[in-house]
Design a protein around this motif. Structure first.
Motif, PDB file in Angstrom:
ATOM      1  N   ILE A 160       4.777  17.797 -18.457  1.00 23.96           N
ATOM      2  CA  ILE A 160       4.072  19.045 -18.755  1.00 23.96           C
ATOM      3  C   ILE A 160       5.069  20.187 -18.949  1.00 23.96           C
ATOM      4  N   ALA A 219       2.199   1.843  -3.336  1.00 24.25           N
ATOM      5  CA  ALA A 219       1.167   2.398  -4.224  1.00 24.25           C
ATOM      6  C   ALA A 219       1.118   3.911  -4.064  1.00 24.25           C
ATOM      7  N   SER A 220       1.220   4.345  -2.805  1.00 23.64           N
ATOM      8  CA  SER A 220       1.179   5.777  -2.565  1.00 23.64           C
ATOM      9  C   SER A 220       2.433   6.451  -3.125  1.00 23.64           C
ATOM     10  N   ILE A 256      13.647  20.743 -12.079  1.00 29.11           N
ATOM     11  CA  ILE A 256      12.989  19.443 -11.948  1.00 29.11           C
ATOM     12  C   ILE A 256      14.038  18.348 -11.783  1.00 29.11           C
ATOM     13  N   THR A 308       4.651  16.160 -13.986  1.00 32.31           N
ATOM     14  CA  THR A 308       5.147  17.532 -13.990  1.00 32.31           C
ATOM     15  C   THR A 308       6.268  17.686 -15.005  1.00 32.31           C
ATOM     16  N   ALA A 315       3.133  11.875  -9.990  1.00 30.76           N
ATOM     17  CA  ALA A 315       2.817  13.303 -10.104  1.00 30.76           C
ATOM     18  C   ALA A 315       4.042  14.070 -10.570  1.00 30.76           C
ATOM     19  N   LEU A 316       5.219  13.698 -10.065  1.00 35.77           N
ATOM     20  CA  LEU A 316       6.430  14.425 -10.456  1.00 35.77           C
ATOM     21  C   LEU A 316       6.809  14.140 -11.913  1.00 35.77           C
ATOM     22  N   LEU A 337      14.823  14.088  -4.331  1.00 39.30           N
ATOM     23  CA  LEU A 337      13.819  13.309  -3.598  1.00 39.30           C
ATOM     24  C   LEU A 337      14.153  11.815  -3.674  1.00 39.30           C
ATOM     25  N   LEU A 378       0.845  -1.205   0.000  1.00 34.52           N
ATOM     26  CA  LEU A 378       0.000   0.000   0.000  1.00 34.52           C
ATOM     27  C   LEU A 378       0.871   1.242   0.000  1.00 34.52           C
ATOM     28  N   PHE A 379       1.928   1.209   0.836  1.00 32.19           N
ATOM     29  CA  PHE A 379       2.841   2.354   0.903  1.00 32.19           C
ATOM     30  C   PHE A 379       3.470   2.600  -0.469  1.00 32.19           C
ATOM     31  N   PHE A 433      16.986  18.618 -10.140  1.00 32.98           N
ATOM     32  CA  PHE A 433      17.423  18.591  -8.739  1.00 32.98           C
ATOM     33  C   PHE A 433      16.303  18.091  -7.822  1.00 32.98           C
ATOM     34  N   THR A 434      15.058  18.500  -8.106  1.00 34.18           N
ATOM     35  CA  THR A 434      13.951  18.084  -7.239  1.00 34.18           C
ATOM     36  C   THR A 434      13.760  16.568  -7.271  1.00 34.18           C
ATOM     37  N   MET A 490       2.108   7.137  -6.729  1.00 34.57           N
ATOM     38  CA  MET A 490       1.355   8.363  -6.993  1.00 34.57           C
ATOM     39  C   MET A 490       2.238   9.590  -6.800  1.00 34.57           C
ATOM     40  N   LEU A 491       3.136   9.553  -5.807  1.00 38.31           N
ATOM     41  CA  LEU A 491       4.031  10.688  -5.556  1.00 38.31           C
ATOM     42  C   LEU A 491       4.951  10.905  -6.748  1.00 38.31           C
TER      43      LEU A 491
END
Lengths: 197, 578
Positions: free
Chosen positions: A43, A28-29, A132, A40, A36-37, A139, A25-26, A134-135, A32-33
């Motif tokens: 886009i 899966a989350s 992006i 980004t 999303a990046l 992470l 489950l973790f 470096f981010t 999603m994190l």
């Protein structure tokens, strides 16, 4: 007295222990994190008139070494888990140490890549490409460090559980391994997205 | 886990710190969540009352409180525009992230989910404790931002860039606080799902689980999968603010007459996509636990099975699934194009179907019942039409053409407050009154409870109903002084009505506080473990439940809502002989 079932035995319906279910489950989350990046990244890139070519801005040979190091560490952590399955705690420690060593190699190389960029005046404020870059790699690096802490704990003080409850301990190593594969997988997406394409 | 097991053995007399502060008992954690959340709800509500004063009587000093506020917030007692913006942002943030969700999921979910499935505790008790304390740190950060020199975040609870990127330091605190709150809900949701799936007691099949448990499971999946994109967005905005990147800053942006010296090339709409990808599922996070609570209360007080129990479950699951595909209906006005608008208005119309089914099943459960008009039942009954008003007024907002007129007006405020305030909050009140005897072993005062209900019910409609008329007349949100705009000034009468109703609503909550605080210590003791004659497992154990919930594991023999099938009138799930 509180007894929590399925700590070391799989649940008959789901076929997994609580911890393994939890780690999926973790993850899966986490998908999603990072999803999303990556969205980004897409886009920003498609919206940009002059997105630089990664191979000219970044160091491809160093990143290739890093990719090899991480993939190898994914193999060694599986071997560490397999050693426990074969009741060999000594070999487990050796493979876990190898995993830690390879992740340290990754971080050291990443450190040199970062400082090299800073020396040339490339910061997150330079362009959205570097922002992006470096981010996301930063992470990802934090995820590597988190994984290393868990792996070091399991190799060191955490392995005391092996004597008390080997099944649960093997389960813990498996969960750490699943997480480690995920971190590896993220890098396998990051590498082409930034360095090659 | 295992070390915890060996520790807990035979240690029934724990110290105060282990028992009430750093507890791993899901019931204590639930109470911690609920109390913290109610304090934040009160604080967020108090903030907006000051704002309502400014709207009703622009540029007059706030009575009593105005004199205590610092100069930058209230100049001679009169609210400053800056403080108005602060309230707008922090009211929303506090109510959603520190009030309603922690109360409905952290409070009710933690306390009830393990008991209702017959478990002794959560699957990961230490993780559960961590979840509360991470939430607490997030709350402290948010609260502490009020004491920053520049004040807290003031960019709306949505924190739209570019404004939020160039704003004061309070915004950085807001982002940090959100990172903690998101982490907390991640830990909680993993725990809820694993507990609900793995720790069900013998005989508790999925279709014997109470609707409250189903609602919490769907909610947990939403929290698990929808929050991370906001975390990503928060990290990107932090990068923009702290390291000067330009994720959300377009090229050539001019602020206060000067061109910003940033690299540019960013996309402010990107934030809106990432934000609403969380924030629309978040709406269902707010409403689903209330559905669950209301279903429990209605089943108990109608003495009837829930009409269409499985239909209700499938509707909740479908609702949760669809909620990931409707987010951009908040963004029709951004010029994202007719194709996208068409897609999102279609999905928005589709998602209204399961909501209507849920409401209909609950309504049909009332059909032919001999209803017990207890205090929780009054709140649950009021929930149905209130949520219906909230839901139906959402349809015009979900259609791109109608939204052009209604976007960012008081109509929107009326709509979502009907869903969350008389909707969810009434559901939560019903829950507090319903489970209070189980949690404390004492009854609440019925007369005070009914008074609280009737005043709240009338006042809350007085607060929000006028907003529909104002919104349709074109009154925009976020106006500091309504009297300076001709089209707004002319509906000032409704603003004053709305404001005074909100003050009455505020006063009524003291009845609630007095009731629960007095009853918790001095209330009449319950004579039975099952005072409402209910069927689910939380009523099958001692009052209040012991540390391990059930000294011996229970077996479940039937579905959760078997009322009226035997002369006794109800058949508890754990009794073999009905």
């Amino acid at each position: 007295m509180i007894v929590i079932p399925y700590v070391d035995k799989p649940h008959p319906l789901t076929g997994v222990t609580n911890a393994k279910f939890g780690i999926w489950l973790f993850l899966a989350s986490e998908v999603m994190l990072f999803g999303a990046l990556f969205s980004t990244l897409i886009i920003l890139r498609t919206g940009s008139a002059n997105w630089p070519l990664g191979s000219t801005e970044l160091n491809v040979p160093l990143a290739t070494i890093n990719t090899i190091a991480l993939i190898t560490s994914s193999v060694t952590i599986v071997l560490a888990w397999a050693s426990l399955k074969m009741q060999q705690i000594g070999r487990f420690r050796v493979y876990m140490a190898l995993t830690l060593l390879l992740s340290a190699v990754f971080l050291v190389i990443k450190y040199f890549e970062y400082t090299h960029k800073f020396e040339h005046g490339h910061f997150p404020s330079t362009s959205t490409f570097f922002a992006i870059y470096f981010t996301m790699t930063g992470l990802h690096g934090i995820h590597i460090i988190g994984g290393m802490i868990v792996n070091a704990y399991l190799m060191g003080p955490g392995s005391a559980m092996w004597k008390k409850n080997p099944e649960q301990f093997t389960g813990r190593v498996e969960c750490a391994g699943l997480y480690w594969h995920f971190v590896d997988l993220v890098w396998i997406f990051l590498f082409p997205s930034f360095y090659l394409l | 886990m295992s070390s915890h097991d060996s520790h807990a053995q035979g240690h029934h007399e724990m110290g105060f710190i282990r028992k009430w502060v750093f507890s791993t008992d899901h019931k204590v954690i639930g109470i911690q969540y609920a109390v913290t959340a109610m304090l934040f709800l009160l604080f967020g509500f108090f903030l907006i009352l000051m704002l309502r004063w400014q709207l009703a009587h622009p540029n007059t000093a706030i009575p009593i409180i105005g004199g205590f506020l610092p100069e930058s917030w209230a100049n001679g007692g009169v609210m400053t525009p800056d403080f108005y913006n602060v309230i707008g942002a922090m009211h929303g943030t506090i109510m959603v992230f520190l009030g309603v969700v922690p109360l409905s999921v952290g409070g009710f979910g933690n306390y009830l989910l393990p008991i209702q499935v017959g478990a002794q505790d959560m699957a990961f008790p230490k993780l559960n404790m961590a979840s509360y304390w991470v939430f607490f740190i997030g709350g402290v950060i948010m609260f502490a931002s009020f004491f920053l020199p520049g004040g807290p975040a003031a960019n709306g609870w949505t924190s739209y860039p570019p404004l939020s990127v160039v704003a004061q330091n309070g915004q950085t605190m807001w982002l940090l606080g959100m990172v903690f709150l998101i982490t907390s809900s991640l830990l909680g949701s993993v725990n809820f799902i694993v507990t609900g799936v793995q720790l069900r007691t013998k005989g508790m099949s999925f279709f014997r689980m109470p609707l409250f448990v189903w609602a919490q499971l769907v909610t947990s999946f939403l929290l698990l999968l929808a929050f991370p994109p906001l975390e990503a967005a928060g990290v990107l905005q932090l990068m923009d603010r702290v390291f000067g990147s330009s994720f959300f800053l377009p090229s050539g942006l001019i602020v206060s007459g000067e061109k910003l010296t940033v690299s540019g090339g960013g996309n402010p709409i990107l934030w809106q996509h990432l934000f609403w990808f969380l924030a629309h599922p978040e709406v269902y996070v707010l409403i689903l636990p209330a559905f669950g609570i209301v279903a429990e209360v209605i089943a108990t007080n109608t003495r009837k099975p829930i009409y269409g129990y499985q239909t209700l479950i499938y509707s909740m699951v479908f609702l949760g699934f669809m909620s990931f595909f409707v987010w951009a209906h908040h963004m029709f006005m951004t010029g994202m194009g007719t194709n996208l608008s068409n897609f999102f208005q279609a999905t928005t119309m589709i998602i209204s179907v399961p909501s209507v089914i849920i409401l209909t099943t609950l309504l049909l459960t009332l059909w032919g019942a001999s209803i017990r008009y207890t205090v929780p039942m009054l709140f649950a009954l009021a929930f149905l039409p209130m949520f219906a008003i909230g839901g139906l007024t959402g349809l015009p907002l979900g259609l791109a053409a109608a939204d052009i007129h209604l976007h960012d007006t008081y109509y929107v405020i009326g709509h979502f407050h009907y869903v969350v305030a008389p909707g969810t909050l009434f559901g939560l009140f019903a829950g507090v009154y319903h489970w209070f005897p189980k949690v404390t072993g004492r009854k609440t005062n019925v007369a005070l409870g009914k008074l609280h209900f009737w005043i709240s019910f009338l006042a809350i409609n007085g607060v929000f109903f006028p907003m529909f008329f104002q919104g349709m007349a074109g009154v925009s949100r976020r106006l500091y002084d309504p009297m300076v705009y001709a089209h707004v000034a002319h509906s000032q009468g409704l603003t004053v009505l709305s404001s005074y109703c909100s003050f009455i609503l505020g006063a009524a909550q003291f009845l609630f506080l007095a009731n629960i605080i007095y009853s918790a210590f001095k209330g009449k003791k319950v004579e039975s473990d099952n005072p409402w004659e209910s069927t689910t497992l939380e009523w099958a154990t001692a009052t209040p439940p012991p540390h391990e919930n059930f000294p011996t594991p229970l077996e479940v023999f039937r579905g959760p809502y078997e009322y009226g099938l035997t002369p006794k009138g109800y058949s508890p799930q754990h009794l073999q002989e009905a």
